[in-house]
Design a protein around this motif. Structure first.
Motif, PDB file in Angstrom:
ATOM      1  N   VAL A 176      22.809  62.410  73.282  1.00 58.56           N
ATOM      2  CA  VAL A 176      21.784  61.769  72.454  1.00 58.56           C
ATOM      3  C   VAL A 176      22.073  62.016  70.978  1.00 58.56           C
ATOM      4  N   ASP A 177      22.384  63.259  70.641  1.00 57.21           N
ATOM      5  CA  ASP A 177      22.661  63.602  69.245  1.00 57.21           C
ATOM      6  C   ASP A 177      23.891  62.862  68.725  1.00 57.21           C
ATOM      7  N   THR A 224      13.686  52.105  72.285  1.00 53.84           N
ATOM      8  CA  THR A 224      14.796  52.833  72.917  1.00 53.84           C
ATOM      9  C   THR A 224      14.281  53.651  74.095  1.00 53.84           C
ATOM     10  N   GLU A 263      24.620  56.069  65.115  1.00 55.61           N
ATOM     11  CA  GLU A 263      23.646  55.045  64.723  1.00 55.61           C
ATOM     12  C   GLU A 263      23.295  55.177  63.233  1.00 55.61           C
ATOM     13  N   SER A 264      23.060  56.399  62.809  1.00 61.50           N
ATOM     14  CA  SER A 264      22.713  56.635  61.409  1.00 61.50           C
ATOM     15  C   SER A 264      23.844  56.218  60.474  1.00 61.50           C
ATOM     16  N   ARG A 318      18.636  50.354  74.151  1.00 60.50           N
ATOM     17  CA  ARG A 318      17.555  49.770  73.385  1.00 60.50           C
ATOM     18  C   ARG A 318      17.331  48.303  73.715  1.00 60.50           C
ATOM     19  N   LEU A 336      22.908  52.563  69.331  1.00 56.79           N
ATOM     20  CA  LEU A 336      21.759  52.780  70.201  1.00 56.79           C
ATOM     21  C   LEU A 336      21.414  51.565  71.057  1.00 56.79           C
ATOM     22  N   TRP A 366       9.895  55.976  71.669  1.00 55.89           N
ATOM     23  CA  TRP A 366      10.967  55.960  70.677  1.00 55.89           C
ATOM     24  C   TRP A 366      11.085  54.509  70.218  1.00 55.89           C
ATOM     25  N   HIS A 386      11.548  55.535  58.374  1.00 57.83           N
ATOM     26  CA  HIS A 386      12.573  56.034  59.277  1.00 57.83           C
ATOM     27  C   HIS A 386      13.584  56.844  58.468  1.00 57.83           C
ATOM     28  N   ARG A 404      22.941  59.168  68.162  1.00 61.10           N
ATOM     29  CA  ARG A 404      22.048  59.045  67.009  1.00 61.10           C
ATOM     30  C   ARG A 404      22.802  59.236  65.700  1.00 61.10           C
TER      31      ARG A 404
END
Length: 204
Positions: free
Chosen positions: A20-21, A9, A27-28, A80, A76, A53, A194, A24
């Motif tokens: 970004v937060d 990424t 994504e999670s 990526r 992401l 990353w 991860h 992410r």
């Protein structure tokens, strides 16, 4: 079919921390959904340099197109690039879910590059392969060898191992007959789990 995917990424310059937060977090959440569907099997982080990353993932898919749909669905992906490797069945693979995950052990991606000597006759090769199979079974029973695959590159076999220390891992690898006979070279990548690794989430 299983795939090993290296995901790198690169966040564009000028992107806010809030953006970004937010990505992410999405994504999670989406990764949890994919794990529940049996598409994301494991996620790790290899050693990273400053500003890097990168994630290594083990995915399940019906084929390259199906894998691409899974990867493209991940938030992401906008930042990526993904490098998938198709994994084939190895005769010495303990099998998915056969070796329990050791909570306190480190995990390692180990790549075996097999080069059979030109002067090795069929009986010698058969004897070596039989010895390798026996030792692989012993190491799997000891909870060290977790998975073993083939790859599209002939003689290049990725594997997943766990051990309490890197020294213990190296002793295990040195005990393989092909290592002692110098029929293979080994690449070892230490892994850390991860935060979205399905195995880690299940243990939480």
């Amino acid at each position: 079919m299983e795939y090993l995917v290296t995901m790198t990424t690169r966040v564009p310059e000028g992107t806010s921390e809030a953006e970004v937060d937010e990505i992410r977090a999405r994504e999670s959440a989406h990764t949890r959904e994919l794990a529940a569907q049996g598409r994301v099997l494991r996620l790790w982080r290899p050693p990273l340099g400053p500003g890097e990353w990168r994630t290594i993932g083990l995915f399940a898919a019906d084929g390259p197109d199906d894998l691409e749909r899974t990867l493209a669905s991940m938030p992401l992906r906008v930042w990526r690039t993904d490098e998938p490797t198709a994994l084939g069945t190895h005769a010495n693979d303990p099998g998915k879910g056969t070796v329990p995950l050791a909570a306190d052990d480190g995990e390692y991606l180990v790549i075996f590059n097999v080069a059979i000597p030109e002067d090795a006759g069929p009986p010698a090769v058969a004897e070596m392969e039989a010895g390798e199979a026996r030792r692989a079974q012993e190491l799997a029973a000891a909870g060290r060898l977790v998975r073993l695959w083939t790859s599209p590159v002939s003689g290049r076999n990725p594997s997943l191992w766990q051990a309490p220390t890197a020294d213990v891992l190296q002793k295990d690898l040195a005990s393989l007959p092909m290592t002692a006979a110098e029929w293979l070279t080994i690449e070892t990548v230490p892994l850390t789990r991860h935060p979205s690794d399905p195995a880690t989430i299940k243990q939480d």
